[in-house]
Design an enzyme around this catalytic site. Structure first.
Site, mmCIF file in Angstrom:
data_model
loop_
_atom_site.group_PDB
_atom_site.id
_atom_site.type_symbol
_atom_site.label_atom_id
_atom_site.label_comp_id
_atom_site.label_asym_id
_atom_site.label_seq_id
_atom_site.Cartn_x
_atom_site.Cartn_y
_atom_site.Cartn_z
ATOM 1 N N LEU A 144 0.827 -1.212 0.000
ATOM 2 C CA LEU A 144 0.000 0.000 0.000
ATOM 3 C C LEU A 144 0.855 1.254 0.000
ATOM 4 O O LEU A 144 0.499 2.260 -0.613
ATOM 5 C CB LEU A 144 -0.950 -0.003 1.203
ATOM 6 C CG LEU A 144 -2.213 -0.846 1.022
ATOM 7 C CD1 LEU A 144 -3.057 -0.798 2.290
ATOM 8 C CD2 LEU A 144 -3.048 -0.383 -0.170
ATOM 9 N N LYS A 204 -14.078 -2.008 9.339
ATOM 10 C CA LYS A 204 -12.908 -2.636 8.690
ATOM 11 C C LYS A 204 -12.268 -3.650 9.642
ATOM 12 O O LYS A 204 -11.819 -4.723 9.226
ATOM 13 C CB LYS A 204 -11.894 -1.558 8.275
ATOM 14 C CG LYS A 204 -10.569 -2.171 7.817
ATOM 15 C CD LYS A 204 -9.989 -1.602 6.557
ATOM 16 C CE LYS A 204 -8.930 -2.513 5.952
ATOM 17 N NZ LYS A 204 -7.627 -1.880 5.819
HETATM 18 O O1 KPL Z 1 -7.786 -5.751 4.288
HETATM 19 C C1 KPL Z 1 -7.617 -6.909 3.951
HETATM 20 C C2 KPL Z 1 -6.292 -7.482 4.234
HETATM 21 O O2 KPL Z 1 -5.871 -8.409 3.549
HETATM 22 O O3 KPL Z 1 -5.640 -6.974 5.168
HETATM 23 C C3 KPL Z 1 -8.736 -7.685 3.329
HETATM 24 C C4 KPL Z 1 -9.988 -6.836 3.305
HETATM 25 C C5 KPL Z 1 -8.989 -8.928 4.122
HETATM 26 C C6 KPL Z 1 -8.487 -8.019 1.885
HETATM 27 O O4 KPL Z 1 -7.537 -8.996 1.690
#
Ligand code: KPL
Length: 337
Positions: free
Chosen positions: A16, A199
């Protein structure tokens, strides 16, 4: 004449961090990625960030800063990188305590530090070093996977939501405008807690199950027993949130199932961590829910069992053959208080 675009520093060199860094650099910001992954930093310093989107790809130059802990135990140096008006924090949660003082130095005294990390507790940790008026909590559902050092594969589209306080509102709004101009679907909110906990519920359900069973997200939906665990983990998070007075305004068990279906081919971030033998975020995700549940008197046996399963898996990976059995998780949940 157009105003020069403000420089942006990103703490992190993972998927990310690279996705945000590349999009912001492409929009004309001078972007610096700061982190500890030597191969990633060397690759980005040499040829920038390579972004793979389907069958296409593009590349953009960024600056880098190595935050390797000096062998003599001295403080991590932030070199000659000038303090930045905006710092996005995208390191794994377990790195936050060590890097919070570094974040405080990388951000300008009147700058904004935004945590976009998984789990609970990161903002408090950053605020302890930088002061609460310099820290904002953000949530992102953008997807990305590391395709190699300095190389990121774009995952699903998603959003960024950043919480405003009276002290941070103007800077949060300005950052949201910057993200939108860079092609990121971003918005500000005066109440971030429900977004954080929705989340969290999804992460509590999908991440440890995929990591423990060694499967991509969608495979959790192949077995009614894993679907039941997925639902139960998310429902426990909703119960803790309700006891804390945080309205989720959503059926998070259904949400977790929908996210697993929508991201069926993804290997969750926790599975990517266990695959490369790296520490996981289990403590900031399921562990944080169990601790919060204890405070408000809500039992969380499924989250406790998932937490324990990942802790023992990572402590003892070699002795823990795959495929691991969903039955042992169900037994674990029955034993956990
Ligand atoms: O945010 C995610 C992660 O992998 O940390 C999800 C939503 C589970 C998607 O892979």
């Amino acid at each position: 004449m157009n105003e020069p675009r403000p420089p942006i520093t990103i703490l992190g060199t993972g998927a990310l961090a690279m996705r945000f860094g590349a999009m912001l650099a492409r929009a004309g910001h001078a972007v610096t990625l700061a982190g500890t992954w030597a191969e990633g930093l060397a690759a980005m310093g040499g040829r920038g960030i390579e972004v793979v989107e389907g069958h296409d790809g593009w590349r953009v130059d960024v600056a880098t800063l190595s935050l390797a802990l000096p062998a003599n135990g001295a403080n991590v140096s932030t070199g000659d990188v000038p303090p930045s008006p905006y710092l996005l924090v995208l390191v794994k949660s377990h790195q936050t305590p060590r890097l919070a003082p570094v974040a405080a130095r990388l951000a300008a005294p009147d700058g904004l530090i935004v945590t976009l990390q998984n789990g609970l507790g990161n903002a408090e940790c950053l605020a302890a070093s930088a002061g609460p008026d310099r820290v904002a909590v953000g949530v992102t559902t953008l997807g990305a996977a590391v395709a190699g050092p300095g190389r990121v594969r774009v995952g699903g589209d998603g959003t960024v939501t950043i919480g405003r306080s009276a002290a941070t509102a103007a800077r949060v709004d300005a950052l949201v405008d910057i993200l939108v101009a860079a092609g990121i679907d971003a918005a500000a909110t005066d109440d971030i807690a429900p977004t954080v906990w929705r989340k969290l519920a999804v992460n509590c359900a999908i991440n440890p199950l995929t990591a423990y069973l060694g499967v991509p997200n969608g495979r959790l939906l192949d077995d009614p027993r894993t679907i039941a665990l997925l639902h139960a983990a998310a429902a426990e998070v909703a119960a803790v949130a309700a006891a804390l007075g945080i309205p989720l305004d959503a059926d998070v068990a259904a949400l977790a199932e929908a996210v697993a279906a929508r991201t069926a081919d993804n290997r969750s971030s926790m599975l990517q961590d266990t695959d490369r033998g790296a520490p996981t975020e289990i403590d900031a995700i399921n562990g944080a829910v169990v601790r919060a549940g204890k405070v408000v008197g809500v039992e969380t046996p499924v989250n406790a069992a998932l937490w324990q399963a990942i802790v023992s898996l990572t402590a003892d990976d070699a002795a823990s053959p795959r495929p691991r059995d969903v039955g042992s998780l169900i037994e674990g949940a029955a034993r956990c208080p």
